[in-house]
Design an enzyme around this catalytic site. Structure first.
Site, PDB file in Angstrom:
ATOM      1  N   PHE B 120       0.856  -1.185   0.000  1.00 26.90           N
ATOM      2  CA  PHE B 120       0.000   0.000   0.000  1.00 26.90           C
ATOM      3  C   PHE B 120       0.892   1.235   0.000  1.00 26.90           C
ATOM      4  O   PHE B 120       1.876   1.309   0.748  1.00 26.90           O
ATOM      5  CB  PHE B 120      -0.934   0.001   1.215  1.00 26.90           C
ATOM      6  CG  PHE B 120      -1.990   1.059   1.104  1.00 26.90           C
ATOM      7  CD1 PHE B 120      -3.019   0.942   0.177  1.00 26.90           C
ATOM      8  CD2 PHE B 120      -1.942   2.193   1.889  1.00 26.90           C
ATOM      9  CE1 PHE B 120      -3.985   1.939   0.049  1.00 26.90           C
ATOM     10  CE2 PHE B 120      -2.909   3.194   1.773  1.00 26.90           C
ATOM     11  CZ  PHE B 120      -3.926   3.063   0.852  1.00 26.90           C
ATOM     12  N   ASP B 191       2.584  -5.843   6.983  1.00 24.50           N
ATOM     13  CA  ASP B 191       1.377  -5.024   7.068  1.00 24.50           C
ATOM     14  C   ASP B 191       0.179  -5.960   6.900  1.00 24.50           C
ATOM     15  O   ASP B 191       0.057  -6.651   5.880  1.00 24.50           O
ATOM     16  CB  ASP B 191       1.415  -3.951   5.975  1.00 24.50           C
ATOM     17  CG  ASP B 191       0.186  -3.048   5.975  1.00 24.50           C
ATOM     18  OD1 ASP B 191      -0.894  -3.476   6.449  1.00 24.50           O
ATOM     19  OD2 ASP B 191       0.292  -1.923   5.460  1.00 24.50           O
ATOM     20  N   TYR B 216     -10.262  -0.715  10.910  1.00 27.44           N
ATOM     21  CA  TYR B 216     -11.516  -0.178  10.357  1.00 27.44           C
ATOM     22  C   TYR B 216     -12.000  -0.955   9.136  1.00 27.44           C
ATOM     23  O   TYR B 216     -13.050  -0.645   8.598  1.00 27.44           O
ATOM     24  CB  TYR B 216     -11.407   1.320  10.024  1.00 27.44           C
ATOM     25  CG  TYR B 216     -10.164   1.733   9.272  1.00 27.44           C
ATOM     26  CD1 TYR B 216      -9.999   1.457   7.927  1.00 27.44           C
ATOM     27  CD2 TYR B 216      -9.153   2.421   9.931  1.00 27.44           C
ATOM     28  CE1 TYR B 216      -8.868   1.848   7.259  1.00 27.44           C
ATOM     29  CE2 TYR B 216      -8.010   2.829   9.266  1.00 27.44           C
ATOM     30  CZ  TYR B 216      -7.870   2.541   7.932  1.00 27.44           C
ATOM     31  OH  TYR B 216      -6.731   2.929   7.267  1.00 27.44           O
ATOM     32  N   LYS B 217     -11.214  -1.959   8.716  1.00 24.78           N
ATOM     33  CA  LYS B 217     -11.611  -2.769   7.561  1.00 24.78           C
ATOM     34  C   LYS B 217     -12.393  -3.989   8.073  1.00 24.78           C
ATOM     35  O   LYS B 217     -13.508  -3.853   8.550  1.00 24.78           O
ATOM     36  CB  LYS B 217     -10.383  -3.153   6.756  1.00 24.78           C
ATOM     37  CG  LYS B 217      -9.643  -1.939   6.148  1.00 24.78           C
ATOM     38  CD  LYS B 217      -8.406  -2.393   5.383  1.00 24.78           C
ATOM     39  CE  LYS B 217      -7.618  -1.203   4.828  1.00 24.78           C
ATOM     40  NZ  LYS B 217      -8.335  -0.506   3.740  1.00 24.78           N
TER      41      LYS B 217
END
Lengths: 404, 404
Positions: B120, B191, B216-217
């Site tokens: 990311f 990650d 939050y995913k």
């Protein structure tokens, strides 16, 4: 924004907008501000209507993406900052780190960071970490607060201090120190933790370079409320973002592999913003938008003067460590007392909440939006009885178990 | 903890514990998870009872101070981490920064950070910033995801990758890559943004050194929910905390002028924890505590297989870019399509919410706690009609205005 709504009179109109528990006189709003009545509903709306109903779309529909800057502009008004110069996010520790890193980058040929022993420890710790990471021989030079002006020399890269001392309430002369610093080629980083919402700050007028602060103290944003970072507009397009996260990228949603900073203070964003915490803070700012900070300051001075007079008259064994001159202090009053820890526990047990800072400081914060003269006098009366009757010597107040 | 409460069956029991809007099929829980029904009440309690009534005392009475570690232990169970090895706080950008800084410190004689083009972007940007701050000639070496194993050499200091690719859903072999890295003296930073809550992770079993992720995913912690950082216990007492804030100090409330790290992962705390956000996350973890992640994974594989089969049958112009082998992917399915942006807008207009990633990726996340077979088939039907009837060519879907 609520600019068309009538201004609120400090305390007379604002007291009713906060929840305070029955039987409590709260003199610790300089640590965690009281709850604005609108906060619960505001956060509930963000959770239920925005997150629940709009889901991912709320980044646009509810304005989550632009919220850190929009809230920053509401803070800007309270600290004399230019519109568009303040960004919300993260914690104060991280925001002073970003500011210090950017400031040092502007003075690459110098190696001294000047601070004082009244700076809040996390600022010093973050500087230590940055110095180690930089590995270029920077030194953190600490002097006594009253020696800071004389310590400004051409050796100093960055003046890195907190305007109002968290322990004593002593206030630095931001305009004077900034002017002297600039004359010597020094960049300034101001920590406004005990200034924002406590007194008028004029960052633009003082010519400050960088500033940061938290919003859970006088600004009543709630526990863990996000911090703010100010970058003077004259630096914003050049300032290096050491914590170069995707939200501070020029095009976050292009998902480029290489970093390019966004324009201005936007580059000081790091990761995903704390949406729920910002919602709580906005409920508090609905009050702040309608308050005159000069009126807050006048009330704060009167409350502090009254508390000093009452305590000095009633409790001669306590020694004032806060400057008597209102121009030289923030919105707190501290007394040194050998039994300070125990006396504070005894006070809290009787509903008067202040706090204690080692080694012997009893600290009382005055927040005029929800504290008035009656509470101040009553707190002094209760303190008097605790000292006079030596209540603080009781064994139940001697145990150190606090995280405050 | 709720260990004595009965286990929940995935979807059959858990679907009713989430709010989903009427008429929406939500396939974007890999970006922002849906709202657990208990979150609003949990946050309201924190605001009204804890902040409102206990004020500053809530750091003790409500356990705010220990919350980041207590919540970390609840996450630990989901990612195969040892108790006491996971700390909550800040954002994922900052947590990968802390992990990378600590990892590089362990291999001072090497200069190469190895990552891949599927990482990311914020991870890469934060690394760039760290490299500049370090100023010691480190290089960020980027290779294609499929080339990562061969790129592990004795020149590499740190392997710094995301387990599941945010765009394609391709999953790295954590155990295999970690073993090879260790054999070459390389420290690993994983990650887990698209892993935690999506599939079983076994950090301890894989011997991972550092890991970080967001909540939050798939973990449904809410917009801007705090990140987590894992430090392997064998490193935790030596790992350097580059972001050395007061909450990671050995004695935060001694207010010493000099920094001394706390023991273990506690040193990776930075500033004041995000209390309201952690409360929302805890409401979601009340569900996760009672779910078997292996059952989630089995359901996720079935949902992804079904969606792939349905879309490939109905929409031959879409090209699958997610690995067909379940063992090689996370819990999302991505298709490349030239009109991908417009087609996703058309889908969203009809209540099927996925998202789009440049240049041409239509991304669908499958979250078995609240998504079942019926929604998957219906989403494929709607997608079929949009492609077949060329709905996506309508001018209203062509405008790029999204922040998603």
């Amino acid at each position: 924004m609520t600019e068309t709504r009538p201004q609120l009179r400090v305390y007379d109109d604002t007291r009713a907008l906060f929840h305070l528990p029955e039987g409590v006189i709260y003199l610790d709003g300089n640590s965690l501000g009281a709850l604005p009545l609108g906060a619960a509903e505001r956060v509930a709306r963000t959770i239920t209507a925005e997150w629940g109903e709009d889901l991912i779309r709320a980044w646009n529909t509810a304005g989550w993406y632009v919220q850190p800057r929009r809230v920053g502009d509401r803070i800007a008004r309270l600290i004399g900052a230019e519109p568009g110069s303040v960004m919300m996010g993260d914690t104060l520790s991280l925001k002073v780190y970003q500011a210090l890193a950017a400031a040092l980058d502007m003075v690459p040929e110098r190696r001294v960071i000047l601070s004082d022993t009244g700076n809040f420890p996390t600022d010093l710790y973050m500087a230590e970490g940055l110095i180690t990471t930089l590995g270029r021989g920077h030194a953190l030079r600490l002097v006594a607060p009253e020696a800071i002006e004389d310590a400004l020399t051409e050796e100093v890269a960055v003046l890195y201090i907190t305007e109002v001392d968290y322990r004593t309430g002593r206030k630095h002369d931001m305009a004077g120190l900034t002017a002297k610093a600039h004359a010597l080629g020094i960049v300034t980083v101001w920590d406004l933790a005990h200034s924002a919402g406590a007194l008028p700050v004029d960052l633009a007028g003082a010519g400050a370079d960088f500033a940061a602060g938290c919003t859970y103290k006088y600004l009543n944003g709630g526990p863990g409320a996000p911090a703010f970072l100010y970058v003077a507009p004259r630096h914003a397009e050049r300032a290096r973002a050491a914590l170069s996260g995707w939200m501070g990228h020029a095009k976050p949603f292009a998902f480029d592999l290489g970093y390019r900073p966004a324009g201005g203070v936007e580059r000081m964003r790091v990761g995903t913003p704390p949406v729920l915490a910002l919602a709580a803070l906005e409920a508090s700012l609905d009050i702040w938008d309608r308050v005159d900070i000069a009126e807050v300051r006048a009330r704060s001075i009167a409350l502090c003067d009254l508390f000093i007079a009452e305590v000095e008259r009633r409790c001669p064994s306590l020694r004032l460590v806060t400057p008597r001159d209102p121009a030289s202090r923030g919105s707190q009053v501290s007394f040194a007392f050998e039994g300070g820890y125990a006396a504070m526990q005894a006070l809290i047990a009787q509903g008067v909440i202040g706090d204690f800072r080692a080694p012997d400081i009893m600290r009382f914060g005055f927040t005029p939006l929800y504290i008035g003269e009656v509470e101040v006098v009553r707190a002094a009366e209760i303190l008097e009885a605790i000292i006079r009757d030596e209540v603080w010597r009781r064994p139940e107040f001697a145990v150190v178990n606090a995280v405050t």
